[in-house]
Design a protein around this motif. Structure first.
Motif, mmCIF file in Angstrom:
data_model
loop_
_atom_site.group_PDB
_atom_site.id
_atom_site.type_symbol
_atom_site.label_atom_id
_atom_site.label_comp_id
_atom_site.label_asym_id
_atom_site.label_seq_id
_atom_site.Cartn_x
_atom_site.Cartn_y
_atom_site.Cartn_z
ATOM 1 N N UNK A 65 -11.729 11.133 -14.910
ATOM 2 C CA UNK A 65 -10.522 11.045 -15.550
ATOM 3 C C UNK A 65 -10.575 9.596 -16.396
ATOM 4 N N UNK A 66 -11.407 8.573 -15.853
ATOM 5 C CA UNK A 66 -11.583 7.450 -16.287
ATOM 6 C C UNK A 66 -12.579 7.651 -17.565
ATOM 7 N N UNK A 67 -13.711 8.342 -17.330
ATOM 8 C CA UNK A 67 -14.581 8.551 -18.675
ATOM 9 C C UNK A 67 -13.749 9.486 -19.537
ATOM 10 N N UNK A 68 -13.073 10.370 -19.284
ATOM 11 C CA UNK A 68 -12.408 11.175 -20.333
ATOM 12 C C UNK A 68 -11.448 10.256 -21.046
ATOM 13 N N UNK A 69 -10.830 9.293 -20.647
ATOM 14 C CA UNK A 69 -9.917 8.483 -21.351
ATOM 15 C C UNK A 69 -10.810 7.732 -22.448
ATOM 16 N N UNK A 70 -11.809 7.646 -22.226
ATOM 17 C CA UNK A 70 -12.897 6.756 -23.340
ATOM 18 C C UNK A 70 -13.082 7.441 -24.566
ATOM 19 N N UNK A 71 -12.962 8.911 -24.499
ATOM 20 C CA UNK A 71 -13.322 9.667 -25.471
ATOM 21 C C UNK A 71 -12.672 9.370 -26.829
ATOM 22 N N UNK A 72 -11.424 9.327 -26.833
ATOM 23 C CA UNK A 72 -10.457 8.885 -27.954
ATOM 24 C C UNK A 72 -10.372 7.423 -28.123
ATOM 25 N N UNK A 73 -10.807 6.531 -27.366
ATOM 26 C CA UNK A 73 -10.367 5.362 -27.641
ATOM 27 C C UNK A 73 -10.770 4.606 -29.049
ATOM 28 N N UNK A 74 -9.812 3.986 -29.786
ATOM 29 C CA UNK A 74 -9.891 3.803 -30.965
ATOM 30 C C UNK A 74 -11.089 2.713 -31.237
ATOM 31 N N UNK A 75 -11.273 2.032 -30.268
ATOM 32 C CA UNK A 75 -12.589 0.961 -30.253
ATOM 33 C C UNK A 75 -13.957 1.804 -30.598
ATOM 34 N N UNK A 76 -13.949 2.987 -30.238
ATOM 35 C CA UNK A 76 -15.276 3.569 -30.525
ATOM 36 C C UNK A 76 -15.055 4.559 -31.390
ATOM 37 N N UNK A 77 -14.075 5.326 -31.567
ATOM 38 C CA UNK A 77 -13.827 6.248 -32.681
ATOM 39 C C UNK A 77 -14.006 5.750 -34.069
ATOM 40 N N UNK A 78 -12.858 4.817 -34.122
ATOM 41 C CA UNK A 78 -12.568 4.297 -35.580
ATOM 42 C C UNK A 78 -13.653 3.768 -36.442
ATOM 43 N N UNK A 125 -26.095 11.998 -39.187
ATOM 44 C CA UNK A 125 -24.460 11.307 -39.708
ATOM 45 C C UNK A 125 -23.984 11.486 -37.955
ATOM 46 N N UNK A 126 -24.414 10.906 -36.994
ATOM 47 C CA UNK A 126 -24.243 10.778 -35.647
ATOM 48 C C UNK A 126 -24.832 9.443 -35.105
ATOM 49 N N UNK A 127 -24.091 8.800 -34.172
ATOM 50 C CA UNK A 127 -24.513 7.817 -33.550
ATOM 51 C C UNK A 127 -24.185 7.464 -32.234
ATOM 52 N N UNK A 128 -24.853 6.669 -31.297
ATOM 53 C CA UNK A 128 -24.454 6.067 -30.339
ATOM 54 C C UNK A 128 -23.664 4.922 -30.443
ATOM 55 N N UNK A 129 -22.524 4.752 -29.615
ATOM 56 C CA UNK A 129 -21.634 3.623 -29.425
ATOM 57 C C UNK A 129 -21.550 3.433 -27.993
ATOM 58 N N UNK A 130 -21.919 2.371 -27.542
ATOM 59 C CA UNK A 130 -22.191 2.146 -26.214
ATOM 60 C C UNK A 130 -21.366 0.950 -25.530
ATOM 61 N N UNK A 131 -21.055 1.085 -24.408
ATOM 62 C CA UNK A 131 -20.166 -0.111 -23.800
ATOM 63 C C UNK A 131 -20.957 -0.630 -22.356
ATOM 64 N N UNK A 132 -21.192 -1.936 -22.484
ATOM 65 C CA UNK A 132 -21.965 -2.663 -21.510
ATOM 66 C C UNK A 132 -21.048 -2.435 -19.988
#
Length: 263
Positions: A65-78, A125-132
């Motif tokens: 569930x916690x990982x799923x919550x990240x998928x739409x997080x504005x800090x990663x998507x926008x 036209x894709x890329x990784x966006x990573x959280x430490x």
């Protein structure tokens, strides 16, 4: 979260951007706990080092569930919607773990050649966006990046299935040497909660970790909707074929943390 004009310029010039302090201590703690839960499972989506310790957990947003919550997080998507100029979908979600003392290398490579040759992705036209999830230091196997190497496009590479548990389209030593001679190597380091984004054609890799400090990173790989893969050869949990656009949410992880604290 929109990038500033200066940040957009830096990304275009260097091919990567590091954003410190994007996720707070509570959020990082939740993500660390989620990573521990994920890596404790025995699933085909979790690949391991030669000694058995976890290396990569794919598609854990599908069952955590916690990982799923990240998928739409504005800090990663926008930021990626801003760069691509359109909505995005999840090409891949994974947690990479470089274990203390035993974390193995990631060879020099670009991401797009693997996505293109193995998954049928049309363009970079894709890329990784990573959280430490841990403090990434110069000593515990940080990602090494060759700045400006994305300007060379997709370079000739070969499929290496020998040196690690994860086969990559990797670059030869001469190619890397020439690129480094021109632009050097940087190691984006920082505290847990920082976010690193880098171009699909940036040349990168990492050394092994022989320190007592683990280095875990969540990678959300987002692709422009118009860039959907056409010929996947890898399992669905590695290269997703659900092209549903991600809906950006400004409170995804925040609400997840609040729910966890009240439960």
């Amino acid at each position: 979260m929109k990038l500033t004009e200066e940040q957009l310029k830096t990304f275009d010039e260097l091919g990567y951007l590091y954003l410190p302090g994007c996720f707070n201590a509570e959020e990082v703690a939740r993500l660390k706990a989620a990573a521990q839960d994920v890596f404790s499972e025995q699933r085909e989506e979790i690949w391991r080092e030669k000694n058995g310790v976890p290396r990569t957990a794919f598609a854990c947003h599908k069952y955590n569930q916690t990982c799923n919550a990240l998928v739409g997080d504005h800090r990663l998507v926008e930021p990626l919607e801003q760069l691509f100029g359109e909505q995005v979908y999840v090409h891949q979600f994974k947690i990479n773990a470089k274990a203390a003392f035993t974390g193995e290398v990631w060879q020099w490579h670009q991401d797009f050649p693997t996505w293109h040759k193995d998954d049928g992705m049309p363009e970079p036209r894709a890329m990784n966006i990573a959280i430490f999830l841990d403090d990434v230091m110069p000593i515990n196997g940080p990602l090494m990046i060759v700045p400006k190497s994305h300007k060379h496009g997709a370079l000739q590479s070969s499929h290496d299935q020998q040196t690690t548990s994860y086969p990559l389209w990797t670059l030869d030593n001469d190619t890397v040497t020439k690129l480094v001679e021109n632009n050097g190597i940087v190691t984006p380091t920082g505290k847990a909660g920082g976010v690193l984004m880098f171009h699909a054609n940036i040349v990168h890799g990492s050394a092994g970790n022989i320190t007592p400090y683990p280095r875990r990173i969540v990678y959300l790989t987002l692709s422009a909707l118009s860039n959907a893969i056409t010929n996947p050869t890898r399992p669905e949990f590695i290269a997703h074929t659900d092209f549903t656009p991600v809906t950006s949410a400004s409170d995804g992880m925040d609400q997840q943390c609040l729910a966890a604290l009240s439960s």
